[in-house]
Design an enzyme around this catalytic site. Structure first.
Site, mmCIF file in Angstrom:
data_model
loop_
_atom_site.group_PDB
_atom_site.id
_atom_site.type_symbol
_atom_site.label_atom_id
_atom_site.label_comp_id
_atom_site.label_asym_id
_atom_site.label_seq_id
_atom_site.Cartn_x
_atom_site.Cartn_y
_atom_site.Cartn_z
ATOM 1 N N CYS B 98 0.816 -1.214 0.000
ATOM 2 C CA CYS B 98 0.000 0.000 0.000
ATOM 3 C C CYS B 98 0.856 1.273 0.000
ATOM 4 C CB CYS B 98 -0.901 -0.036 1.219
ATOM 5 S SG CYS B 98 -2.597 0.200 0.819
ATOM 6 N N ARG B 131 -11.516 6.141 -4.647
ATOM 7 C CA ARG B 131 -10.612 5.096 -4.178
ATOM 8 C C ARG B 131 -11.008 3.769 -4.787
ATOM 9 N NH1 ARG B 131 -7.582 6.854 0.127
ATOM 10 N NH2 ARG B 131 -7.013 4.745 0.742
ATOM 11 N N HIS B 194 -3.411 -5.312 1.145
ATOM 12 C CA HIS B 194 -2.851 -4.816 2.382
ATOM 13 C C HIS B 194 -2.950 -5.770 3.556
ATOM 14 C CE1 HIS B 194 -6.951 -2.703 2.909
ATOM 15 N NE2 HIS B 194 -6.990 -3.832 3.540
#
Lengths: 447, 250
Positions: B98, B131, B194
């Site tokens: 990330c 996002r 992540h």
């Protein structure tokens, strides 16, 4: 106009009844949505009729408990209160709380409103009315795929404070993120907290938010921690530090019935958990900030029965069951704290879903210190829910022997049948409803 | 050489800043999977202000953080940029997730300005509209079974010639359009998957461990572990999100 307002109120009441009786679910969201469609200024109108004051309760953890406690305490003083007590804290749920309390004439007879607000939705909600007070409990990472990082939540709360400059903020002074936000806002504020250390410094592995000073970016230092990032903090670089605590919880006692003293009054509660002391203090401070005496506060707290899965108690046969919501690492670690304080043998059932309302992302399970359960006297540890496999894997890497039962009904049945008579059930948001229904169905009876 | 005589040191960089999405899960996974094989693994945390001696490290882990936190970390790592570069070129193992992935590149252009990267890889990131959030399934050369995880990033990362970590079977990946996710350069793996990437993708974890040990001790073969739980958790995500594609052999 009055007619439309009445229609909107009626529609809300009918929708709620239909939801509950026919669909067997809480109807607040739909009721609010329909009412607002019929008469968009409904919330503005009804909130304007509240005679004495409106409290908005915000913060990651503790909102529902603080809000319901505050409502109970204000009612104990003899006032009529509007409250979204089921925790429906988005715009529609709040509209419903007001509409359902209004009379069939579309008028509201209420002295106070206690309204918990979702932090992200708060900006939209305050376009309808201006609260007199905001109670700000704490900020922890929570459902990052829904809310974004803490920075985003803080930005949103900052906008709310800026939009309502006359709103007084009741803030947890032990929490640096909330405190710096409030100090920056220019709004007036009142602090509550626990000035002195009350036990061995919490858990050193805990993930702590906001390690860096919001004012200058320097590393915050602590004289001590209570838990999470709550404690006595200061920034050596710029001088930012924990403010004076106006409502200080003294002589804190833990155990089955936690207790503390504030303003010389001893307050005892049946709600376990360190975080509940903060919740009670928040409600007390809010009440006192409005100038209420709080003469019945202690009784109100003692009689307060947490509902909706906030350390809610059930008996199934001879098994005593506690159901508690835990939907982020801070909340979960606090729950593990409660388990650790209970030195007797107990079984644990954890149910984790990843529906939209839970947050689709369950990575936070890896930030929870399940490792600590290894030091507790536990019998059966069972994992369940949509993401039971992820949880099972988490347990494996935490070195905790667990069993998996995907179906929650079967998981409850096995936990009660094979267990030792004391069961803690920890669930996240949507798992709460399923699990609570199962427990309620069995409560008082046998399996 | 017997693996029980081997040691492995994982450098966990700035956990107080880069810990957004259960990054600790990756550390726990690497350490445990070594210990279960008798390899003496330990994780060492480095905090802002600490000197990092890359020669002592076998695996470097960079987690995810907010843009603000990423800026602080980048400023700090600039001080050891040369040593870090040497470590990478010398086949040091890096797993960057990330925010950590983004800062290995040349820069990350956000609406508020440009965050200069470490320039260790020939990649760059630009903030996109909205996002990219959701479960993700990849086909990666590092694993026989698909790689599964969760992504949540505003940046779109572009590779200038480097190989990707995997091909997207479900989800968005680097930029939502290329169909690729992450990056592999020498022994560096960068990815948007992540936090607990490694527990559900045990083969990726073992690949990192193997590369790290080979660099220090020469060719080795890792002992097999009982990975039924890891595979079950992986398979659940695969089936739920990429079931049809996988069945069709894509």
């Amino acid at each position: 106009m009055r007619l439309r307002r009445m229609l909107a109120v009626w529609a809300a009441k009918i929708t709620e009844k239909i939801s509950i009786h026919i669909f067997r679910r809480q109807g607040a969201t739909w009721a609010g949505k329909i009412a607002l469609k019929i008469y968009p200024p409904l919330l503005h109108d009804l909130a304007g009729q509240v005679r004495r004051g409106i409290f908005a309760v915000c913060g990651t953890n503790g909102k529902t408990t603080v809000n319901n406690l505050l409502c109970t305490a204000v009612e104990a003083e003899g006032y009529r209160v509007v409250c979204n007590h089921t925790g429906s804290n988005m715009l529609n749920g709040i509209v419903a709380a007001f509409a359902l309390k209004a009379g069939l004439d579309g008028k509201l007879k209420a002295d106070y409103a206690c309204i918990e607000m979702d932090e992200a939705a708060a900006v939209k909600i305050i376009r309808h009315f201006s609260p007199d007070y905001m109670v700000l409990t704490n900020l922890f990472r929570d459902q990052l795929d829904r809310y974004g990082e803490i920075d985003t939540v803080m930005e949103s709360l900052g906008k709310v404070m800026c939009a309502v400059p006359g709103m007084k903020i009741i803030v947890n002074g032990d929490e640096p993120l909330c405190t710096s936000l409030v100090m920056d806002s220019g709004n007036k504020y009142v602090t509550y907290g626990i000035r002195e250390p009350v036990r061995e410094c919490g858990n050193p592995r805990e993930i702590r938010e906001g390690r860096f000073c919001r004012h200058c970016g320097g590393l915050l230092r602590y004289r001590f921690y209570h838990y999470g990032q709550l404690g006595d903090y200061y920034c050596p670089a710029c001088g930012f530090q924990r403010p004076g605590i106006q409502f200080d919880g003294k002589d804190v006692e833990f155990g089955e019935e936690p207790a503390f003293t504030v303003e010389g009054r001893r307050i005892r509660s049946a709600c376990k958990g360190f975080y509940n002391i903060y919740n009670i203090l928040a409600a007390y401070t809010a009440l006192r900030t409005d100038g209420l005496e709080g003469v019945h506060f202690d009784e109100a707290v003692r009689g307060f029965e947490p509902e909706n899965g906030r350390m809610e108690e059930f008996w199934i046969g001879n098994t005593r069951v506690w159901l508690n919501l835990a939907k982020n690492p801070a909340g979960f670690n606090q729950n593990i704290d409660v388990l650790m304080q209970d030195e007797g043998r107990k079984d644990i059932l954890i149910v984790i879903n990843d529906r939209a309302q839970d947050g689709r992302d369950v990575s936070w399970l890896w930030d929870v210190d399940f490792e600590r359960l290894g030091k507790s006297d536990t019998g059966l540890i069972m994992v369940s829910g949509i993401r039971c496999q992820e949880l099972m894997l988490r347990m494996k890497y935490a070195g905790i022997a667990a069993e998996m039962e995907a179906g929650t009904a079967e998981a409850v049945r096995r936990s009660v049948r094979e267990g030792c008579g004391k069961l803690y059930v920890l669930v996240n948001y949507t798992a709460l409803f399923d699990t609570r229904n199962i427990l309620t169905a069995h409560a008082g009876g046998r399996l | 050489m017997n693996t029980t005589d081997m040691k492995l040191t994982i450098g966990h960089l700035y956990p107080e800043l880069l810990n957004l999405y259960g990054d600790r899960g990756n550390v726990v996974c690497m350490v445990k999977r070594c210990l279960w094989r008798g390899i003496r693994a330990k994780a060492v945390e480095y905090h802002i202000g600490d000197r990092i001696d890359f020669s002592k490290l076998d695996i470097v882990l960079l987690g995810g953080g907010s843009d603000r936190e990423q800026r602080i970390v980048c400023r700090e790592l600039k001080k050891v940029q040369k040593e870090f570069k040497r470590y990478v070129e010398d086949d040091g193992v890096v797993i960057a997730v990330c925010g950590g992935y983004q800062l290995l590149g040349k820069y990350y252009r956000t609406r508020e300005g440009v965050i200069e990267g470490l320039g260790l890889l020939d990649i760059y990131t630009e903030q996109g509209d909205g996002r990219l959030i959701g479960n993700i399934v990849l086909d990666s050369g590092l694993s026989d079974v698909p790689v599964v995880g969760f992504e949540n990033h505003g940046g779109r990362t572009y590779l200038c010639g480097h190989k990707p970590f995997g091909r997207v079977l479900y989800g968005s990946g680097n930029d939502g359009v290329s169909g690729y996710e992450g990056v592999i350069y020498r022994n560096v793996t960068g990815t948007y998957l992540h936090g607990p990437l490694l527990p559900k993708n045990a083969q990726v974890c073992d690949h990192l461990i193997e590369r790290a040990l080979e660099r220090r001790y020469g060719p080795i073969e890792l002992k097999e572990l009982d990975d039924r739980m890891e595979l079950a958790a992986n398979e659940y995500i695969c089936r739920r999100f990429a079931g049809k594609k996988i069945a069709a052999g894509c």
